[in-house]
Design an enzyme around this catalytic site. Structure first.
Site, mmCIF file in Angstrom:
data_model
loop_
_atom_site.group_PDB
_atom_site.id
_atom_site.type_symbol
_atom_site.label_atom_id
_atom_site.label_comp_id
_atom_site.label_asym_id
_atom_site.label_seq_id
_atom_site.Cartn_x
_atom_site.Cartn_y
_atom_site.Cartn_z
ATOM 1 N N ASP A 175 19.977 -24.276 14.860
ATOM 2 C CA ASP A 175 20.588 -25.102 13.812
ATOM 3 C C ASP A 175 19.998 -26.513 13.879
ATOM 4 O OD1 ASP A 175 23.465 -25.055 12.104
ATOM 5 O OD2 ASP A 175 22.783 -27.038 12.753
ATOM 6 N N ASP A 192 14.784 -30.499 1.995
ATOM 7 C CA ASP A 192 14.045 -29.246 1.738
ATOM 8 C C ASP A 192 12.739 -29.218 2.536
ATOM 9 O OD1 ASP A 192 15.966 -28.480 -0.020
ATOM 10 O OD2 ASP A 192 14.763 -28.726 -1.834
ATOM 11 N N ASP A 218 21.079 -24.727 7.063
ATOM 12 C CA ASP A 218 20.084 -25.267 8.009
ATOM 13 C C ASP A 218 20.088 -24.453 9.304
ATOM 14 O OD1 ASP A 218 22.616 -26.011 8.789
ATOM 15 O OD2 ASP A 218 22.015 -27.988 9.523
#
Ligand SMILES: Nc1nc2c(ncn2[C@@H]2O[C@H](COP(=O)(O)OP(=O)(O)OP(=O)(O)O)[C@@H](O)[C@H]2O)c(=O)[nH]1
Length: 300
Positions: A175, A192, A218
């Protein structure tokens, strides 16, 4: 080998190089002795040698292939079978290089009581379009990584197989730290870009056997076959460092990021893909709570 046997062998080898089909030579135990890839230039032939051929297939196809082998020995008749090969359904073929869905017309012939020849012809329609659609349904459109659906299919197959053959395997749940702050501070486009650059770096870094997917937002999962707890922690450390080394160039300058990782390794027959991911999630939570840019594994 006599001269005439040598010549026969040479003729056989020349014939093989001239044909497009995959040709696999099996012994009486159904193990791979030799492989000719034909036009399947993606096939990692050396990784097939000595492996039990039917075990390379996903569970739904393995039974049919085993039956094909038994019947060829029993009847001495060529056995035909059409196989729909989906890389996301067949972990081993994915590992061997299969990336696109293909339909194979296969034929199995017994050479003797202890030898078989298995031939596979790719009869897929020149379906570039179809393959594009399949690819889209398997991939996350932003990053090009496999999506959660593909991951769960691979995990189900691989965990079941690992349990059947008593293999180890592990997952890394990765993560990106404080990702919402990246979005807030630098904008969604830069967010992004962080996701895309991380995936690009991971694709360059992963071993062919590993399966990497975007799990959510994410969050990413890396599935590591034949990897125990300690090896998973080492792999996680390499991923952590890789993320730390990235430098993303956004409109308002350069930005660095870190990841936290929870790992989980297959423990016993009760483990499922969900229980593995749940443990990885608990470990990820501890890594985040302990300050981020960290790794946490299963308790020993
Ligand atoms: N730029 C971008 N942001 C996304 C995308 N998908 C999800 N997000 C954002 O990702 C963020 C994820 O937030 P959190 O799960 O709270 O993660 P975090 O800020 O990293 O918090 P910690 O995990 O505790 O470090 C949310 O702000 C989502 O809006 C995407 O495709 N692009």
């Amino acid at each position: 080998m006599t001269d005439s046997e040598g010549l026969q062998q040479r003729r056989f080898e020349c014939l093989l190089t001239a044909i497009d089909q995959i040709v696999i030579h099996l012994n009486g135990a159904g193990e791979v002795i030799s492989v000719n890839a034909g036009s399947a230039d993606w096939l990692k032939t050396d990784q097939m040698i000595s492996r039990t051929f039917s075990a390379l297939f996903s569970e739904d196809l393995a039974g049919d292939v085993s039956a094909q082998i038994d019947k060829a020995f029993e009847t001495h008749e060529p056995q035909k079978l059409t196989l729909l090969m989906k890389p996301e359904h067949s972990f081993h073929w994915h590992e061997l290089g299969l990336r696109l869905t293909q339909t194979w017309e296969t034929k199995l012939v017994d050479v003797s009581d202890t030898e078989l020849i298995w031939v596979a012809k790719n009869i897929s329609q020149p379906a570039q379009q179809e393959q594009k659609v399949v690819k889209l349904s398997q991939r996350d459109p932003l990053t090009g990584a496999y999506n959660q659906r593909s991951l769960m299919t691979i995990l189900k197959q691989s965990v079941a197989q690992a349990q059947r053959y008593d293999w180890v395997c592990s997952v890394l749940l990765i993560d990106i730290d404080h990702f919402s702050q990246v979005n807030d501070q630098y904008g969604l486009d830069t967010g992004d870009k962080v996701l895309q650059q991380f995936v690009e770096a991971m694709h360059a870094f992963q071993r062919t056997a590993d399966f990497f997917a975007r799990y959510a937002d994410d969050r990413f999962v890396m599935f590591l076959p034949e990897t125990n707890r300690e090896q998973a922690l080492l792999a996680a450390e390499r991923v952590r460092k890789l993320a730390q080394e990235q430098c993303v160039v956004g409109p308002s300058g350069e930005l660095e990021f870190t990841v936290s990782i929870g790992t989980a390794s297959l423990r016993d027959s009760q483990d499922t893909p969900d229980s593995l991911l749940k443990r990885a999630e608990e470990n990820l939570f501890i890594a985040k709570q302990s300050g981020t840019n960290r790794i946490e594994g299963d308790e020993v």
